[in-house]
Design an enzyme around this catalytic site. Structure first.
Site, short mmCIF file in Angstrom:
data_model
loop_
_atom_site.label_atom_id
_atom_site.label_comp_id
_atom_site.label_asym_id
_atom_site.label_seq_id
_atom_site.Cartn_x
_atom_site.Cartn_y
_atom_site.Cartn_z
N ARG A 164 0.83 -1.23 0.00
CA ARG A 164 0.00 0.00 0.00
C ARG A 164 0.85 1.27 0.00
O ARG A 164 0.53 2.25 0.66
CB ARG A 164 -0.94 0.05 1.20
CG ARG A 164 -1.93 -1.06 1.28
CD ARG A 164 -2.91 -1.06 0.10
NE ARG A 164 -3.85 -2.14 0.27
CZ ARG A 164 -3.64 -3.39 -0.14
NH1 ARG A 164 -2.55 -3.70 -0.81
NH2 ARG A 164 -4.55 -4.32 0.08
N SER A 238 -10.89 -0.10 3.45
CA SER A 238 -10.11 -0.40 4.67
C SER A 238 -9.53 0.90 5.19
O SER A 238 -8.79 1.58 4.48
CB SER A 238 -8.94 -1.33 4.34
OG SER A 238 -9.43 -2.48 3.72
N GLU A 334 -4.61 3.68 6.31
CA GLU A 334 -4.28 3.48 4.89
C GLU A 334 -4.82 4.67 4.10
O GLU A 334 -4.27 5.07 3.08
CB GLU A 334 -4.94 2.17 4.43
CG GLU A 334 -4.77 1.90 2.95
CD GLU A 334 -5.54 0.67 2.48
OE1 GLU A 334 -5.44 -0.39 3.12
OE2 GLU A 334 -6.25 0.79 1.48
C1 LIG Z 1 -15.42 0.29 -0.67
C2 LIG Z 1 -13.95 0.49 -0.92
C3 LIG Z 1 -13.14 -0.62 -1.12
C4 LIG Z 1 -11.76 -0.47 -1.36
N1 LIG Z 1 -11.01 -1.60 -1.55
C5 LIG Z 1 -9.68 -1.48 -1.78
C6 LIG Z 1 -8.87 -2.65 -1.98
O1 LIG Z 1 -9.36 -3.79 -1.99
N2 LIG Z 1 -7.55 -2.46 -2.18
C7 LIG Z 1 -6.97 -1.23 -2.21
O2 LIG Z 1 -5.76 -1.16 -2.40
N3 LIG Z 1 -7.71 -0.12 -2.03
C8 LIG Z 1 -9.04 -0.20 -1.82
N4 LIG Z 1 -9.79 0.93 -1.62
C9 LIG Z 1 -9.14 2.24 -1.64
C10 LIG Z 1 -9.23 2.97 -3.00
O3 LIG Z 1 -10.23 2.39 -3.80
C11 LIG Z 1 -7.90 2.93 -3.77
O4 LIG Z 1 -6.87 3.48 -2.99
C12 LIG Z 1 -7.98 3.70 -5.09
O5 LIG Z 1 -6.82 3.47 -5.85
C13 LIG Z 1 -8.16 5.20 -4.90
O6 LIG Z 1 -8.44 5.77 -6.16
P1 LIG Z 1 -9.06 7.21 -6.29
O7 LIG Z 1 -9.05 7.56 -7.74
O8 LIG Z 1 -10.37 7.27 -5.63
O9 LIG Z 1 -7.96 8.08 -5.54
P2 LIG Z 1 -8.17 9.34 -4.60
O10 LIG Z 1 -8.81 8.90 -3.34
O11 LIG Z 1 -8.82 10.44 -5.35
O12 LIG Z 1 -6.66 9.73 -4.33
C14 LIG Z 1 -5.81 8.87 -3.58
C15 LIG Z 1 -4.40 9.46 -3.59
O13 LIG Z 1 -3.87 9.41 -4.91
C16 LIG Z 1 -3.49 10.71 -5.36
N5 LIG Z 1 -3.83 10.76 -6.80
C17 LIG Z 1 -5.01 10.47 -7.38
N6 LIG Z 1 -4.92 10.58 -8.72
C18 LIG Z 1 -3.65 10.95 -8.99
C19 LIG Z 1 -2.92 11.24 -10.20
N7 LIG Z 1 -3.48 11.14 -11.42
N8 LIG Z 1 -1.62 11.62 -10.10
C20 LIG Z 1 -1.02 11.72 -8.89
N9 LIG Z 1 -1.64 11.46 -7.72
C21 LIG Z 1 -2.94 11.08 -7.78
C22 LIG Z 1 -4.30 11.67 -4.51
O14 LIG Z 1 -3.66 12.94 -4.42
C23 LIG Z 1 -4.34 10.94 -3.19
O15 LIG Z 1 -3.15 11.16 -2.48
C24 LIG Z 1 -11.17 0.81 -1.40
C25 LIG Z 1 -11.99 1.94 -1.22
C26 LIG Z 1 -13.37 1.79 -0.99
C27 LIG Z 1 -14.23 3.00 -0.81
#
Ligand SMILES: Cc1cc2nc3c(=O)[nH]c(=O)nc-3n(C[C@H](O)[C@H](O)[C@H](O)COP(=O)(O)OP(=O)(O)OC[C@H]3O[C@@H](n4cnc5c(N)ncnc54)[C@H](O)[C@@H]3O)c2cc1C
Length: 338
Positions: A164, A238, A334
């Site tokens: 992570r 998580s 996380e």
């Molecule tokens: C119900 C649920 C289940 C989940 N299950 C998992 C799982 O099984 N495994 C897991 O690993 N995660 C899980 N997650 C967490 C999440 O889905 C992941 O971390 C996902 O990759 C976040 O993507 P996002 O686009 O929403 O990022 P955001 O929440 O918008 O951003 C996350 C981080 O990435 C940065 N960021 C976003 N886009 C960019 C870009 N283009 N360039 C540079 N930085 C950027 C942001 O600044 C921030 O620091 C879960 C979340 C939820 C709500």
């Protein structure tokens, strides 16, 4: 490029926390990223790069500009007898990408089904689930340096992936915008059923020789049963990382708590199941103020209605304290707390 003022971020974060951004801009093309960077705006004020908002807890109004990456596109880069190299734009929805791979029989991301968010955010925390991590299918990414506007390629080694974690959460936090990711996908699937309840789920459906579509379906079923539907319940998945401890500490814990859930890692360390630790402290399903812990998965902090970030932080602290008092193990979030 349309910079909007005083925008509510409630629909842009899956915790559904109602904070406001002083400025907000949606980026739909590489040209827009270039003009945003060349305008110098990001060098002069606070900024936050936002994907789908599914790994964020906004704790207060954001006194700067939120840059929402919404660029779309997929491109086949090359292929050989074993692999497909596919470049995918940062703003693509992760699950749409997984479904595209399933449809085209590109293997490797099926165990990462139903993870919310965008492709561009996936390398940031090296997303992982059911025995697979992003780094297993990662080939290269393209990013733009915010300060200079220079386009840079990052190889797998450059990204410094770990559990992570990646260089984009550490040394290069807020230094680059990820533009696209090149995935190295398999033409001949290597099916992984060892982790979690995949085998039981396949058995339930009478599947003996699963392909990638069946694996994805099984994982979607498991996830739907144990995780909240983010359209109905605010959360960020998580909330805590699974803590990693040395063998000595693990053996002491095992001696005291024989049922402890843990996975042995290759370097003789142990990854403890944070969900188990939290459940043992009696938090599963509990409501504390306007927030709480999900009834089917103790690792998930949920918004019970119109919770504020301090309601969520309050639950976080109570859980951390109880787990520390009982097990002497520190839980770290996380989720990105902003
Ligand atoms: C119900 C649920 C289940 C989940 N299950 C998992 C799982 O099984 N495994 C897991 O690993 N995660 C899980 N997650 C967490 C999440 O889905 C992941 O971390 C996902 O990759 C976040 O993507 P996002 O686009 O929403 O990022 P955001 O929440 O918008 O951003 C996350 C981080 O990435 C940065 N960021 C976003 N886009 C960019 C870009 N283009 N360039 C540079 N930085 C950027 C942001 O600044 C921030 O620091 C879960 C979340 C939820 C709500």
């Amino acid at each position: 490029m349309n910079i909007q003022k005083n925008i509510s971020l409630k629909k842009y974060n899956t915790f559904r926390i109602d904070v406001r951004a002083k400025e907000f801009v949606e980026i739909n093309s590489y040209k827009e990223i270039q003009s945003l960077i060349s305008s110098g705006i990001l060098n002069n004020k606070k900024f936050f790069i936002l994907g789908g908002g599914s790994n964020i807890l906004f704790t207060k109004d954001f006194d700067g500009i939120v840059v929402n990456i919404n660029t779309k596109g997929k491109k086949l880069i090359k292929e050989d007898s074993e692999h497909i190299y596919l470049s995918v734009s940062a703003g693509e929805d992760w699950q749409d990408f997984v479904e595209y791979c399933l449809k085209n029989n590109y293997a490797g991301v099926e165990n990462l089904s139903l993870i919310p968010g965008t492709v561009g955010a996936a390398p940031v925390q090296n997303i992982g689930a059911y025995g697979v991590e992003l780094q297993d299918v990662f080939y290269e990414l393209q990013a733009i340096e915010i300060k200079s506007g220079k386009k840079v390629k990052f190889s797998k080694d450059d990204c410094e992936f770990s559990y992570r974690n990646s260089i984009f959460k550490n040394k290069f936090k807020n230094k680059y915008i990820i533009l696209s990711v090149i995935f190295k996908l398999n033409k001949h699937p290597k099916i992984k059923t060892e982790y979690g309840n995949i085998k039981q789920e396949l058995k339930k459906s009478g599947i003996k020789n699963p392909g990638i579509k069946e694996i994805s379906e099984a994982i979607c079923n498991i996830r739907r049963n144990k995780l909240p539907d983010i359209e109905k319940i605010g959360c960020a998945g998580s909330f805590f990382k699974n803590p990693i401890v040395d063998e000595k500490i693990f053996l002491e814990l095992k001696n005291k708590f024989p049922e402890i859930a843990a996975y042995k890692l290759p370097d003789s360390k142990y990854k403890l199941a944070a969900g188990w630790l939290i459940e043992e402290c009696g938090f599963k399903g509990k409501t504390i103020g306007k927030a709480g812990i999900y009834k089917d998965q103790a690792l998930v902090i949920v918004n019970r209605g119109d919770a504020s970030a301090s309601d969520i932080i309050n639950v976080m602290k109570k859980v951390q304290q109880a787990v520390y008092e009982k097990f002497r193990v520190r839980l770290l979030p996380e989720v990105n707390v902003v």
